[in-house]
Motif scaffolding. Structure first.
Motif, PDB file in Angstrom:
ATOM      1  N   ARG A   1       0.650  -1.178  -0.240  1.00  0.00           N
ATOM      2  CA  ARG A   1       0.172   0.173  -0.284  1.00  0.00           C
ATOM      3  C   ARG A   1       0.637   1.340   0.054  1.00  0.00           C
ATOM      4  N   GLY A   2       1.904   1.218   0.526  1.00  0.00           N
ATOM      5  CA  GLY A   2       2.749   1.962   0.779  1.00  0.00           C
ATOM      6  C   GLY A   2       3.468   2.242  -0.614  1.00  0.00           C
ATOM      7  N   ASP A   3       3.657   1.773  -1.453  1.00  0.00           N
ATOM      8  CA  ASP A   3       4.413   1.325  -3.064  1.00  0.00           C
ATOM      9  C   ASP A   3       3.604   2.226  -3.669  1.00  0.00           C
ATOM     10  N   VAL A   4       1.849   2.106  -3.315  1.00  0.00           N
ATOM     11  CA  VAL A   4       1.466   2.160  -3.997  1.00  0.00           C
ATOM     12  C   VAL A   4       1.058   3.610  -3.898  1.00  0.00           C
ATOM     13  N   GLN A   5       1.068   4.136  -2.756  1.00  0.00           N
ATOM     14  CA  GLN A   5       0.822   5.865  -2.462  1.00  0.00           C
ATOM     15  C   GLN A   5       2.137   6.678  -3.384  1.00  0.00           C
ATOM     16  N   ASN A   6       3.570   5.810  -3.254  1.00  0.00           N
ATOM     17  CA  ASN A   6       4.856   6.229  -3.675  1.00  0.00           C
ATOM     18  C   ASN A   6       4.274   6.600  -5.244  1.00  0.00           C
ATOM     19  N   ARG A   7       3.721   5.049  -6.246  1.00  0.00           N
ATOM     20  CA  ARG A   7       3.453   5.590  -7.430  1.00  0.00           C
ATOM     21  C   ARG A   7       2.574   5.942  -7.799  1.00  0.00           C
ATOM     22  N   ARG A   8       1.457   6.872  -6.907  1.00  0.00           N
ATOM     23  CA  ARG A   8       0.202   7.856  -6.621  1.00  0.00           C
ATOM     24  C   ARG A   8       1.124   8.782  -7.291  1.00  0.00           C
ATOM     25  N   LEU A   9       2.136   9.354  -5.860  1.00  0.00           N
ATOM     26  CA  LEU A   9       2.469  10.281  -6.378  1.00  0.00           C
ATOM     27  C   LEU A   9       3.842  10.508  -7.797  1.00  0.00           C
ATOM     28  N   LEU A  10       4.756   9.802  -7.662  1.00  0.00           N
ATOM     29  CA  LEU A  10       5.503   9.629  -8.823  1.00  0.00           C
ATOM     30  C   LEU A  10       4.699  10.280 -10.034  1.00  0.00           C
ATOM     31  N   ARG A  11       3.728   9.109 -10.161  1.00  0.00           N
ATOM     32  CA  ARG A  11       2.998   8.831 -11.900  1.00  0.00           C
ATOM     33  C   ARG A  11       1.811  11.191 -11.433  1.00  0.00           C
TER      34      ARG A  11
END
Length: 140
Positions: A69-79
């Motif tokens: 879930r933390g990785d998903v958050q980081n990917r959202r910020l990156l995108r």
């Protein structure tokens, strides 16, 4: 004639119908596969050793999901950053081309779309980041 049919019918049909359906199918298959693997692990552990604490095993499998879930958050910020920057670059390029007298409606439209997608990713990131537990916290 065949290029006009391709550009007017086949390409939009592919981009608007086939591609999104394919992406959804791939993502759903990946999730189903992940869930099936976890179920297999739990079943094999229970079959091989009756003394296994199933609750702790399930909890340990869910802890890896929390880090995802933390990785998903980081990917959202990156995108969000990527799409926003692409949108800004396209809009700036469109404005620069407009001063040179060239038609730029496509560049501005593309830039606006990218900027909207980037902004939506950023909004989702900032709204949902309070719901994701930090490392070391429990999600209960």
């Amino acid at each position: 004639m065949s290029e006009a049919i391709f550009e007017d019918f086949v390409l939009p049909l592919f981009l608007c119908v086939v591609l999104p359906i394919t992406i959804v199918l791939i993502v759903s298959r990946l999730k189903m596969n992940r869930d099936n693997k976890r179920a297999e692990i739990i079943i094999k552990a229970l079959e091989s050793n009756a003394d296994v604490n199933a609750d702790k095993l399930i909890e340990s499998l869910n802890q890896s999901q929390r880090s995802e879930r933390g990785d998903v958050q980081n990917r959202r910020l990156l995108r969000g950053c990527i799409f926003s920057l692409l949108g800004l670059v396209a809009i700036i390029a469109g404005v620069v081309f407009a001063f040179n007298g060239e038609p730029v409606s496509k560049a501005l439209l593309l830039g606006g779309g990218f900027l909207a997608i980037g902004a939506s990713y950023m909004i989702v990131y900032f709204v949902s980041r309070t719901n994701v537990p930090q490392s070391g916290e429990s999600a209960e």
